[in-house]
Scaffold this active site. Structure first.
Site, PDB file in Angstrom:
ATOM      1  N   ASP A 250      44.549  32.695  36.870  1.00  0.00           N
ATOM      2  CA  ASP A 250      44.523  34.061  36.353  1.00  0.00           C
ATOM      3  C   ASP A 250      43.094  34.409  35.945  1.00  0.00           C
ATOM      4  O   ASP A 250      42.396  33.595  35.315  1.00  0.00           O
ATOM      5  CB  ASP A 250      45.462  34.188  35.146  1.00  0.00           C
ATOM      6  N   ASN A 258      38.608  46.203  34.676  1.00  0.00           N
ATOM      7  CA  ASN A 258      39.086  47.436  35.317  1.00  0.00           C
ATOM      8  C   ASN A 258      38.816  48.660  34.450  1.00  0.00           C
ATOM      9  O   ASN A 258      38.400  49.708  34.937  1.00  0.00           O
ATOM     10  CB  ASN A 258      40.585  47.339  35.589  1.00  0.00           C
ATOM     11  N   ASP A 267      38.694  45.360  42.272  1.00  0.00           N
ATOM     12  CA  ASP A 267      39.121  44.926  43.606  1.00  0.00           C
ATOM     13  C   ASP A 267      38.070  44.032  44.259  1.00  0.00           C
ATOM     14  O   ASP A 267      38.410  43.026  44.902  1.00  0.00           O
ATOM     15  CB  ASP A 267      39.378  46.145  44.491  1.00  0.00           C
ATOM     16  N   GLU A 294      46.133  40.090  39.206  1.00  0.00           N
ATOM     17  CA  GLU A 294      44.931  39.244  39.185  1.00  0.00           C
ATOM     18  C   GLU A 294      45.288  37.760  39.212  1.00  0.00           C
ATOM     19  O   GLU A 294      44.428  36.906  38.941  1.00  0.00           O
ATOM     20  CB  GLU A 294      44.081  39.558  37.952  1.00  0.00           C
TER      21      GLU A 294
END
Length: 375
Positions: A250, A258, A267, A294
């Protein structure tokens, strides 16, 4: 995950070669069939024009050449027979038939008395021309090189036997050529269309496969593909008692990335991380997949807990060397990951295996992140 789709030109070249190989072998079988028919006709004739001994001598080159071709086809796969070997054999086969036709004509006397055998010889040549035209139509030059000597032999035999009527053999020769060339053009256009459709079908199947099994952003396996492979590998480990490693990964503080830098930067981070994971597990059966959001996962067949930890350490070091910027991480200026590393145990289901890795991943987050916890 990509399957290489050959270009139309490469596929056309390959299919043409395979068709020529099969076509020449088919012409070989027809040649042997004609040999049998030839002998049968001599046997059944009340007054045969040739003795069986003479027929055997005349047909020996055809039989020997056909047996060579059959042996070549038996020893090698179609794709392994080179064009050069194929063309040499084809030249030998045509030359053997021309030898038979020449010997029939050279015998003279009774054979051509009142043109008794002329029709039979012409019929034999016409059958051979038709056979080779069908067998070789994908390549016009090879087809014409094979059939033209036979057509010329028919032309000269009739011209010599019936010199008073030269118009008929000449007309027949040019009509045959026109039919062969135009017919080859029509058949070859359909042949090319079939290849185009095949390449397009392969491309579409590959696209559907990617949509079903590959994550659209990172271009590695998606959750569905991972679940399928995980079930297979768990069954294989249970059957063979081989180790199976799993790493659940993770990205640390990904939501902050973000929120502060935008989803495009997020991304780009996921794409870069996927490349790191793929480079970390490069054996044929190793699988890197995007598990969701993620989260990523590495499935490592034939790998025990120690080996899985080495992979986890490699992922951590490779990611640190990549230096992906994360301005809002509490662990520094770069992207880091937390990892849960575990090994499959006997009797453990696929869901239990994933649950164990998830628990270890949660422990890695609770104990400071940017680390892996094994169990």
């Amino acid at each position: 995950m990509d399957i290489t789709i050959p270009s139309f030109e490469c596929q056309l070249k390959k299919e043409t070669h395979l068709y020529l190989v099969k076509g020449v072998m088919w012409a070989t079988l027809i040649s042997l069939f004609l040999v049998v028919v030839f002998f049968a006709n001599i046997k059944m004739q009340p007054s045969p024009l040739l003795s069986l001994q003479e027929a055997a001598v005349f047909l020996a080159p055809v039989v020997i050449t056909a047996l060579i071709g059959g042996g070549m086809n038996w020893l090698f796969k179609d794709a392994e027979i080179s064009n050069k070997s194929l063309f040499i054999y084809l030249f030998m086969l045509v030359a053997a038939w021309l030898f038979l036709i020449w010997k029939l004509y050279e015998s003279g006397g009774e054979i051509h008395a009142e043109h008794a055998a002329l029709t039979g010889v012409e019929t034999l040549i016409d059958i051979l021309v038709l056979t080779l035209a069908i067998a070789l139509f994908p390549d016009r030059r090879i087809m014409l090189a094979a059939v033209f000597p036979l057509m010329l032999s028919s032309f000269f035999i009739r011209l010599i036997e019936i010199p008073a009527n030269p118009l008929f053999p000449a007309t027949k020769l040019f009509c045959f050529l026109a039919i062969l060339v135009s017919g080859q053009e029509v058949l070859y256009s359909w042949f090319k269309k079939a290849i185009v459709r095949d390449v397009e079908k392969q491309y579409l199947l590959n696209q559907f496969r990617k949509m079903a099994l590959v994550d659209g952003l990172t271009n590695i396996s998606n959750r569905r593909h991972f679940d399928e492979i995980l079930s297979q590998e768990v069954r294989a480990s249970a059957r063979n008692n081989h180790p199976l490693g799993l790493i659940l990964i993770d990205v640390d503080y990904f939501k902050r990335l973000n929120d502060s830098s935008g989803h495009q930067v997020g991304d780009e981070c996921l794409v870069a991380l996927a490349k790191v994971l793929v480079s970390a597990c490069h054996r044929p059966r190793d699988l890197a997949a995007r598990y969701g959001g993620e989260e990523f996962v590495l499935l490592l067949p034939e790998t025990d807990l120690s080996g899985s930890c080495q992979i986890a350490e490699k992922v951590k070091n490779s990611l640190a060397a990549t230096k992906l910027i994360h301005p809002d991480s509490e662990l520094g200026n770069y992207i880091t990951v937390s990892q849960g590393v575990c090994q499959w145990r006997e009797g453990m289901s696929a869901d239990e295996f994933i649950s164990k890795a998830d628990t270890l991943l949660y422990s890695a987050k609770l104990t400071g992140r940017d680390r892996y916890v094994e169990g």
